[in-house]
Design a protein around this motif. Structure first.
Motif: not given
Length: 136
Positions: A45-46, A35-37, A50-51, A58-61
């Motif tokens: 959902q994932v 994910y980071l790279n 994570i958020a 929950p909707d941060y991303f």
């Protein structure tokens, strides 16, 4: 902004490293690394999971602008946390039971780090605990 960039930004603002994200989210080290790279992007959902694990909305991303906003319950800045004693009281369990579970990695809302021969450091994400256990 890409998911990887938002995740890095959130980690920096929260002061957590990759190993801590692995422990907090329950995702594998390889998954977080991918994910980071920017090798892969998790499902919505994932991303939401994570958020929440990081103590974010929950909707941060999904948000265009993603300022890190949350309401700490026990700390002035960083991720809201609980102590082992607080969790034991909320779950009506002995403190040693909670500590051992954290050491064994059986709880999805926290983890333990072995700091020396007879000492452990515990991290319990208050928001994730509340959502999973339905307590607080």
């Amino acid at each position: 902004m890409k998911f990887s960039e938002k995740l890095k930004q959130a980690m920096q603002q929260l002061g957590v490293n990759q190993a801590q994200v692995v422990g907090m989210t329950g995702k594998s080290k390889g998954s977080i690394s991918m994910y980071l790279n920017d090798k892969t992007v998790p499902s919505e959902q994932v991303q939401s999971d994570i958020a929440v694990s990081l103590g974010l909305d929950p909707d941060y991303f999904e948000q265009e602008e993603t300022p890190v906003t949350f309401k700490p319950s026990k700390c002035e800045d960083g991720i809201p946390t609980l102590t082992v004693h607080e969790v034991a009281k909320l779950m009506h369990k002995h403190t040693n039971t909670i500590a051992l579970g954290l050491q064994q990695g059986v709880f999805p809302w926290g983890y333990a780090i072995h700091t020396s021969e007879h000492r452990w450091s515990y991290f319990i994400n208050a928001k994730r605990f509340a959502e999973i256990e339905g307590v607080i």
